[in-house]
Design a protein around this motif. Structure first.
Motif, PDB file in Angstrom:
ATOM      1  N   SER A  51       0.787  -1.103  -0.070  1.00 36.84           N
ATOM      2  CA  SER A  51       0.106   0.198  -0.008  1.00 36.84           C
ATOM      3  C   SER A  51       0.929   1.309  -0.079  1.00 36.84           C
ATOM      4  O   SER A  51       0.566   2.363  -0.708  1.00 36.84           O
ATOM      5  N   GLY A  52       1.846   1.108   0.563  1.00 42.38           N
ATOM      6  CA  GLY A  52       2.894   2.335   0.734  1.00 42.38           C
ATOM      7  C   GLY A  52       3.586   2.546  -0.747  1.00 42.38           C
ATOM      8  O   GLY A  52       3.491   3.776  -1.140  1.00 42.38           O
ATOM      9  N   SER A  53       3.932   1.484  -1.122  1.00 42.02           N
ATOM     10  CA  SER A  53       4.534   1.917  -2.600  1.00 42.02           C
ATOM     11  C   SER A  53       3.514   2.243  -3.584  1.00 42.02           C
ATOM     12  O   SER A  53       3.678   3.077  -4.509  1.00 42.02           O
ATOM     13  N   ILE A  54       2.260   1.803  -3.504  1.00 36.05           N
ATOM     14  CA  ILE A  54       1.116   1.916  -4.410  1.00 36.05           C
ATOM     15  C   ILE A  54       0.685   3.679  -4.325  1.00 36.05           C
ATOM     16  O   ILE A  54       0.539   4.177  -5.109  1.00 36.05           O
ATOM     17  N   THR A  55       0.757   3.919  -3.180  1.00 39.07           N
ATOM     18  CA  THR A  55       0.585   5.336  -2.827  1.00 39.07           C
ATOM     19  C   THR A  55       1.593   6.125  -3.654  1.00 39.07           C
ATOM     20  O   THR A  55       1.305   7.327  -4.147  1.00 39.07           O
ATOM     21  N   SER A  56       3.034   5.788  -3.282  1.00 42.20           N
ATOM     22  CA  SER A  56       3.942   6.759  -3.818  1.00 42.20           C
ATOM     23  C   SER A  56       3.834   6.669  -5.372  1.00 42.20           C
ATOM     24  O   SER A  56       4.201   7.776  -5.999  1.00 42.20           O
ATOM     25  N   ILE A  57       3.676   5.434  -5.839  1.00 39.12           N
ATOM     26  CA  ILE A  57       3.712   5.385  -7.164  1.00 39.12           C
ATOM     27  C   ILE A  57       2.462   6.363  -7.845  1.00 39.12           C
ATOM     28  O   ILE A  57       2.912   7.028  -8.889  1.00 39.12           O
ATOM     29  N   THR A  58       1.503   6.343  -7.238  1.00 39.22           N
ATOM     30  CA  THR A  58       0.262   7.084  -7.735  1.00 39.22           C
ATOM     31  C   THR A  58       0.593   8.450  -7.684  1.00 39.22           C
ATOM     32  O   THR A  58       0.613   9.243  -8.654  1.00 39.22           O
ATOM     33  N   LEU A 103       3.766   9.877  -7.726  1.00 35.73           N
ATOM     34  CA  LEU A 103       4.586  10.127  -8.985  1.00 35.73           C
ATOM     35  C   LEU A 103       4.162  10.133 -10.419  1.00 35.73           C
ATOM     36  O   LEU A 103       4.514  11.087 -11.092  1.00 35.73           O
ATOM     37  N   LEU A 104       3.177   8.933 -10.507  1.00 37.26           N
ATOM     38  CA  LEU A 104       2.355   8.905 -11.611  1.00 37.26           C
ATOM     39  C   LEU A 104       1.616  10.453 -12.092  1.00 37.26           C
ATOM     40  O   LEU A 104       1.563  10.837 -13.472  1.00 37.26           O
ATOM     41  N   ILE A 105       1.043  10.836 -10.968  1.00 35.16           N
ATOM     42  CA  ILE A 105       0.337  12.253 -11.349  1.00 35.16           C
ATOM     43  C   ILE A 105       1.268  13.212 -11.563  1.00 35.16           C
ATOM     44  O   ILE A 105       0.875  14.042 -12.586  1.00 35.16           O
ATOM     45  N   ILE A 106       2.365  13.265 -10.825  1.00 31.55           N
ATOM     46  CA  ILE A 106       3.254  14.430 -11.297  1.00 31.55           C
ATOM     47  C   ILE A 106       3.780  14.358 -12.729  1.00 31.55           C
ATOM     48  O   ILE A 106       4.034  15.050 -13.339  1.00 31.55           O
ATOM     49  N   ILE A 107       4.204  13.018 -12.923  1.00 30.09           N
ATOM     50  CA  ILE A 107       4.719  12.764 -14.285  1.00 30.09           C
ATOM     51  C   ILE A 107       3.760  13.165 -15.592  1.00 30.09           C
ATOM     52  O   ILE A 107       4.012  13.752 -16.250  1.00 30.09           O
ATOM     53  N   PHE A 108       2.565  12.703 -15.279  1.00 29.95           N
ATOM     54  CA  PHE A 108       1.360  13.098 -16.051  1.00 29.95           C
ATOM     55  C   PHE A 108       1.322  14.484 -16.284  1.00 29.95           C
ATOM     56  O   PHE A 108       1.188  14.799 -17.441  1.00 29.95           O
ATOM     57  N   LEU A 109       1.257  15.244 -15.259  1.00 34.31           N
ATOM     58  CA  LEU A 109       1.232  16.708 -15.148  1.00 34.31           C
ATOM     59  C   LEU A 109       2.462  17.380 -16.288  1.00 34.31           C
ATOM     60  O   LEU A 109       2.107  18.180 -16.983  1.00 34.31           O
ATOM     61  N   PHE A 110       3.774  16.706 -15.932  1.00 35.63           N
ATOM     62  CA  PHE A 110       4.612  17.357 -16.762  1.00 35.63           C
ATOM     63  C   PHE A 110       4.586  16.891 -18.141  1.00 35.63           C
ATOM     64  O   PHE A 110       5.134  17.637 -18.974  1.00 35.63           O
ATOM     65  N   LYS A 111       4.139  15.551 -18.285  1.00 29.60           N
ATOM     66  CA  LYS A 111       4.078  15.247 -19.686  1.00 29.60           C
ATOM     67  C   LYS A 111       3.035  15.992 -20.374  1.00 29.60           C
ATOM     68  O   LYS A 111       3.404  16.473 -21.623  1.00 29.60           O
ATOM     69  N   GLU A 112       1.912  16.192 -19.956  1.00 23.11           N
ATOM     70  CA  GLU A 112       0.754  16.794 -20.619  1.00 23.11           C
ATOM     71  C   GLU A 112       1.369  18.407 -20.961  1.00 23.11           C
ATOM     72  O   GLU A 112       0.915  18.948 -22.017  1.00 23.11           O
ATOM     73  N   ALA A 113       2.118  19.065 -19.905  1.00 28.23           N
ATOM     74  CA  ALA A 113       2.698  20.115 -20.188  1.00 28.23           C
ATOM     75  C   ALA A 113       3.619  20.512 -21.255  1.00 28.23           C
ATOM     76  O   ALA A 113       3.980  21.428 -21.617  1.00 28.23           O
TER      77      ALA A 113
END
Lengths: 276, 396
Positions: free
Chosen positions: B16-23, B25-35
């Motif tokens: 659960s800890g790693s899933i949270t961290s990965i989520t 990170l994914l949100i941040i990566i998504f933000l940067f990717k779209e931008a």
């Protein structure tokens, strides 16, 4: 501020409590009458009668929770800070009731200084720690503050150790040095009575010895009340000793009497280490 | 059996800890990717061309210049480095001014030929038309498709994403609007917040504190849209009357609403900091004859300085990221503000208001994501500085 200070002629802050002794006998008398003290429902002190003459050193001894620290803190109204406490009876210092409504607590505490169990310097420089009491009492004269700080640090037997680092943080000092700094800080405002709440309990034997020497020195100028758990210390430093047990003042007499020929059985048990 | 169960719980926690961290990170990566696509989008709307007469020495126009030309603010080629020649602005719909409908053909099949002809005949022309009408033998210069320059974004003074043919994505008005509103909010809430914190921590009786503290904490739980509603109905008309403004929806209204919203955070954090001042410190001060007030400002406030700073920074963080309430009361005019009494638009309000209207993957969409990145960076700086302040406290 009601009192004015004559900085040039004398380094002693004048007394807000009125009458003051001559310079060689500066301490004040303390006279507690029928004092009862409660923490909410808990009856912490029971009908205490206690008298101290000028320039005496009195040790308060007794097992933990016996009320000796509580009693000490009554003498400069430190217990006022604890919510839900109540006191009856009267405490006279130099003949004046310190619990009277016309007494300003901050003025009282200038007369009755206190040193706490754990060294509690402010997170300021060594110099500023000692100067704090002067500054809060409205003294602005820089040279006077400087002289007074140096004088106080010297009388707390700390000068040689800190003279080169007055601007360093007080936290850089060792525990024993910090405690002597706290004593210097208390002395800087020229109190007449010094209350010490187990001042050496957190210190090593060498620092303890220094503090004890210091108490002998200070006796000339101050009335000193010291709370201690250390029988030897009580017998070494004090003129009189008071033994508290379960909120009562069991016995109060000359230190030699208390330690060699106490009247009460309980006192004897305690000072000989059979209990407590 | 017991050991197995413990192992099981342990690995469940790890997962659960790693899933949270990965989520996250994914949100941040998504933000940067779209931008990230923003600086590769053309400055001219896709599927359109800008054409000039062949004799025109101008071969390059910035996004801002194009916008100014089409707004009629620039009317001579010498303003953009060309000859002294009036600019003749022609859009597709303007072709009917030059040619009759018959000439253009019943199905507009003659538009490519006619626009080519028009461009070659008028030396000052700038023609804006769909790429499909440009034929190979087009007699004129086509402006090169340039991509948005980072300087145009970070230094751009206009936010006008629907401008045609060249949308303006200037960060400055939004960034300044955000900072302006937040600064006002913090200036209003910090003095209040700290005074209340001092009162609660040091002066109020137990009973008063036990009533006040939960009430203040309750303030933090009110949804921001309710604050916005309150601001719109109460604060906006009040400010309008007070300062005799044409509209009350100003940066100041946003600051007031945000200030109120930041108060609970500031009060709670600052008060906690003051309550952690060791009793020994207070007693030491009082035992030296200091009054209660002297103790407060000479010992308690200096001692809890880092806590108070954290409170301020957290308050700013809350203010900068707040969307709804600000959107409702600040008037949302994307202009660079000069006083607190002008309408402004903040970054979060812009994203909330505009994201629904954009085409996914388009320049506007990417620009909004870039705004999100900017906001993320600002709040990250704030969190890092809180961390830093917190560390400093213990190093001493």
């Amino acid at each position: 501020m009601t009192n004015t200070r004559n900085i040039e002629t004398n380094t002693n802050l004048s007394s807000p409590l009125g009458a003051r002794g001559s310079l060689d006998v500066r301490g004040l008398t303390i006279d507690a009458k029928n004092v009862d003290f409660y923490y909410s429902e808990f009856h912490a002190l029971k009908n205490i009668n206690f008298e101290v003459s000028k320039n005496e050193v009195v040790a308060l001894i007794g097992p933990s929770g016996c009320g000796k620290s509580t009693f000490l803190r009554l003498l400069n109204r430190m217990n006022d800070l604890i919510p839900g406490t109540r006191m009856t009876g009267s405490v006279l210092i130099d003949g004046e009731d310190i619990y009277a409504p016309n007494i300003h607590v901050d003025e009282l505490r200038k007369e009755v200084g206190m040193v706490f169990q754990k060294p509690n310097p402010f997170p300021k420089s060594i110099f500023e720690n000692v100067a704090y009491g002067l500054r809060v009492n409205g003294i602005k004269d820089k040279t006077f503050i400087e002289e007074r700080v140096i004088e106080s640090i010297k009388s707390a037997a700390l000068w040689d150790e800190v003279k080169d680092k007055l601007n360093k943080s007080a936290f850089a000092l060792s525990g024993g040095q910090q405690q002597r700094l706290c004593i210097a800080r208390a002395l800087a405002i020229s109190p007449k009575v010094v209350l010490m709440d187990e001042p050496a309990s957190a210190l090593d034997p060498i620092s303890t010895a220094k503090i004890e020497d210091l108490i002998h020195e200070l006796k000339k100028d101050y009335t000193i009340i010291i709370v201690t758990h250390n029988m030897q210390q009580a017998s070494r430093v004090s003129d009189k000793t008071a033994y508290f047990y379960l909120g009562e003042l069991i016995e109060f007499d000359k230190t030699t009497t208390i330690f060699t020929n106490p009247k009460e059985h309980s006192t004897q048990n305690y000072v000989t280490g059979r209990f407590g | 059996m017991k050991r197995f169960f413990e192992k099981f719980v342990e690995s469940a926690l790890l997962i659960s800890g790693s899933i949270t961290s990965i989520t996250i990170l994914l949100i941040i990566i998504f933000l940067f990717k779209e931008a990230s696509g923003l600086f590769t989008t053309p400055v001219i709307e896709e599927g359109y061309e800008l054409a000039l007469n062949k004799t025109n020495p101008v071969k390059h126009l910035t996004s801002y210049e194009i916008k100014e030309i089409f707004d009629g603010k620039i009317s001579n080629w010498n303003e953009v480095g060309g000859k002294n020649e009036a600019i003749e602005l022609v859009r597709l719909s303007d072709l009917t001014k030059y040619y009759t409908e018959a000439e253009l053909g019943s199905n507009f099949e003659n538009i490519p030929a006619k626009s080519s002809e028009l461009t070659s005949k008028h030396p000052g022309i700038i023609l804006f038309l769909p790429t499909s009408y440009i034929k190979k033998d087009f007699n004129g210069t086509l402006l090169k498709h340039e991509t948005l320059h980072p300087g145009d974004f970070f230094g751009g003074k206009e936010w006008y994403p629907t401008a045609s043919p060249s949308p303006q994505y200037g960060l400055l008005p939004l960034l300044l609007g955000t900072l302006w509103v937040s600064l006002g909010a913090i200036l209003l809430s910090l003095p209040f917040g700290i005074s209340v914190a001092v009162y609660l921590a040091e002066i109020a009786s137990m009973r008063v504190r036990n009533i006040l503290k939960p009430v203040i904490e309750l303030l933090a739980g009110i949804p921001s849209v309710v604050y916005g509603f309150f601001g719109l109905v109460v604060i906006v008309p009040f400010l309008q009357k007070l300062f005799q403004l044409p509209v009350g929806e100003t940066a100041l209204a946003g600051s007031v609403v945000l200030g109120i919203m930041a108060l609970p955070t500031i009060i709670t954090v600052a008060e906690d900091a003051m309550r952690t001042v060791p009793r020994a410190m207070k007693e030491a001060s009082l035992a030296l004859g200091a009054t209660h007030w002297q103790t407060i400002y000479k010992v308690i406030i200096p001692y809890s300085k880092s806590g108070i700073t954290s409170a301020a920074v957290l308050g700013i963080g809350r203010a900068i990221g707040e969307t709804m309430a600000v959107l409702m009361v600040t008037g949302n005019a994307a202009v660079i503000p000069h006083t607190l009494l002008e309408p402004v638009r903040t970054i979060p309000a812009t994203i909330a208001a505009e994201l629904g209207e954009t085409a996914a993957g388009g320049g506007h969409y990417q620009a909004l994501f870039m705004l999100g990145v900017i906001l993320f960076v600002i709040t990250m700086i704030i969190s890092i500085s809180i961390e830093f302040i917190g560390k400093k406290k213990y190093s001493n």
